[in-house]
Design a protein around this motif. Structure first.
Motif, PDB file in Angstrom:
ATOM      1  N   GLU A  72       0.991  -1.300  -0.002  1.00 17.81           N
ATOM      2  CA  GLU A  72       0.326  -0.119   0.492  1.00 17.81           C
ATOM      3  C   GLU A  72       1.014   1.240  -0.250  1.00 17.81           C
ATOM      4  O   GLU A  72       2.159   0.986   0.141  1.00 17.81           O
ATOM      5  N   GLY A  73       0.173   2.535  -0.474  1.00 18.48           N
ATOM      6  CA  GLY A  73       0.664   3.622  -0.790  1.00 18.48           C
ATOM      7  C   GLY A  73       0.519   4.362  -1.648  1.00 18.48           C
ATOM      8  O   GLY A  73      -0.617   3.813  -1.444  1.00 18.48           O
ATOM      9  N   GLU A  74       1.023   5.198  -2.068  1.00 14.09           N
ATOM     10  CA  GLU A  74       0.221   6.196  -2.902  1.00 14.09           C
ATOM     11  C   GLU A  74       1.046   6.546  -3.892  1.00 14.09           C
ATOM     12  O   GLU A  74       2.823   6.718  -3.566  1.00 14.09           O
ATOM     13  N   ARG A 101      -3.346   0.111  -2.738  1.00 15.21           N
ATOM     14  CA  ARG A 101      -3.830  -0.778  -2.294  1.00 15.21           C
ATOM     15  C   ARG A 101      -4.278  -2.095  -2.620  1.00 15.21           C
ATOM     16  O   ARG A 101      -4.871  -2.559  -3.373  1.00 15.21           O
ATOM     17  N   LEU A 102      -2.918  -3.593  -2.534  1.00 16.63           N
ATOM     18  CA  LEU A 102      -3.592  -4.447  -2.883  1.00 16.63           C
ATOM     19  C   LEU A 102      -2.490  -5.619  -1.661  1.00 16.63           C
ATOM     20  O   LEU A 102      -1.707  -5.319  -1.533  1.00 16.63           O
ATOM     21  N   ARG A 125      -5.802 -10.059  -3.361  1.00 17.84           N
ATOM     22  CA  ARG A 125      -7.020  -8.963  -3.521  1.00 17.84           C
ATOM     23  C   ARG A 125      -6.502  -6.550  -3.988  1.00 17.84           C
ATOM     24  O   ARG A 125      -6.374  -6.863  -3.211  1.00 17.84           O
ATOM     25  N   GLY A 126      -7.503  -6.559  -4.880  1.00 19.50           N
ATOM     26  CA  GLY A 126      -6.926  -5.240  -5.143  1.00 19.50           C
ATOM     27  C   GLY A 126      -8.004  -4.230  -4.841  1.00 19.50           C
ATOM     28  O   GLY A 126      -8.625  -4.428  -4.349  1.00 19.50           O
ATOM     29  N   ASP A 127      -7.559  -3.264  -5.383  1.00 14.77           N
ATOM     30  CA  ASP A 127      -8.777  -2.193  -5.607  1.00 14.77           C
ATOM     31  C   ASP A 127      -8.660  -1.756  -7.094  1.00 14.77           C
ATOM     32  O   ASP A 127      -9.702  -0.489  -7.527  1.00 14.77           O
ATOM     33  N   PRO A 171      -4.679  -7.444 -14.022  1.00 18.97           N
ATOM     34  CA  PRO A 171      -5.755  -6.566 -13.349  1.00 18.97           C
ATOM     35  C   PRO A 171      -6.125  -7.260 -12.296  1.00 18.97           C
ATOM     36  O   PRO A 171      -5.497  -8.569 -11.494  1.00 18.97           O
ATOM     37  N   THR A 172      -6.275  -6.276 -10.954  1.00 13.38           N
ATOM     38  CA  THR A 172      -7.687  -6.795  -9.585  1.00 13.38           C
ATOM     39  C   THR A 172      -8.889  -5.586  -9.884  1.00 13.38           C
ATOM     40  O   THR A 172      -8.791  -5.503 -10.976  1.00 13.38           O
TER      41      THR A 172
END
Length: 231
Positions: A106-108, A218-219, A140-142, A166-167
């Motif tokens: 996670e992050g930005e 977030r992954l 489980r992604g975003d 992809p998620t």
């Protein structure tokens, strides 16, 4: 051995109507049918033996699955963040372990200062995965796209081989990435002459988000394992 079953009409004609020409003809027909049924049941290898194709398939070895990443307290310090700050950017990331035994990348990502990527990696080898077909992840992604990256040495910099996936936001998915889908990359470009991924020496594994996907990400990953070869 129990004799093969024949149509009821043939059995009556063969046994109860004497020994005339009709009975002889019926008896010959019954013998031919019995021979054909025995041949089909026996297969190419002879009476009672399985076919050659089935025997060869059963003898093929199965490769055991290898776990490359399981997320627990013992591996809390194994993941290293490598973001675009190495090039002057300001993106940031981390791998956070959860109480349920998963890892959250996670992050930005920020596009400021010509940035635009965030990543984490850990050492796993060297591992010889040449008998395996690829890698499998449960994530489980975003809704954004991510990359799984592999390195064949322990260097900080150099060529990495990567495959995108992809998620779906908020949903657990199983991602299968065959080794032939991994493409070489060096600082965002495909290096000439890099060739295909050498699976006989996998030393590092990592996750990355790039392609100008700015903003929070977030992954969550449950595990990363090999896709077994063989049967």
């Amino acid at each position: 051995m129990t004799p093969p079953r024949h149509p009821t009409g043939l059995r009556r004609g063969f046994g109860s109507r004497g020994s005339g020409p009709g009975a002889v003809l019926l008896a010959a027909t019954a013998v031919l049918l019995s021979s054909a049924e025995t041949s089909r049941a026996a297969g190419p290898g002879g009476a009672g033996s399985p076919s050659v194709d089935i025997a060869q398939e059963a003898s093929r070895p199965m490769t055991e699955t290898i776990s490359l990443a399981e997320f627990d307290a013992a591996g809390s310090d194994a993941w290293q963040s490598i973001d675009d700050v190495v090039m002057g950017g300001i993106s940031g990331s981390r791998m956070r372990l959860t109480e349920s035994g998963t890892g959250v990348f996670e992050g930005e990502v920020s596009l400021a200062n010509n940035g635009g990527f965030a990543s984490v990696r850990q050492s796993v080898g060297p591992l010889d995965l040449s008998a395996h077909e690829g890698l499998v992840l449960r994530v489980r992604g975003d809704g954004q796209r991510y990359r799984l990256r592999l390195r064949t040495d322990q260097r900080f910099d150099g060529v990495a081989w990567q495959a995108d996936f992809p998620t779906t936001a908020g949903e657990w998915t199983r991602v299968v990435l065959p080794f032939p889908e991994f493409e070489p990359s060096y600082r965002g470009r495909r290096p000439p002459g890099a060739g295909r991924l050498y699976t006989g020496s996998i030393c590092q594994i990592g996750l990355m988000i790039a392609d100008r996907q700015s903003g929070p990400f977030r992954l969550e990953t449950d595990w990363i394992r090999t896709q077994a070869g063989g049967r």
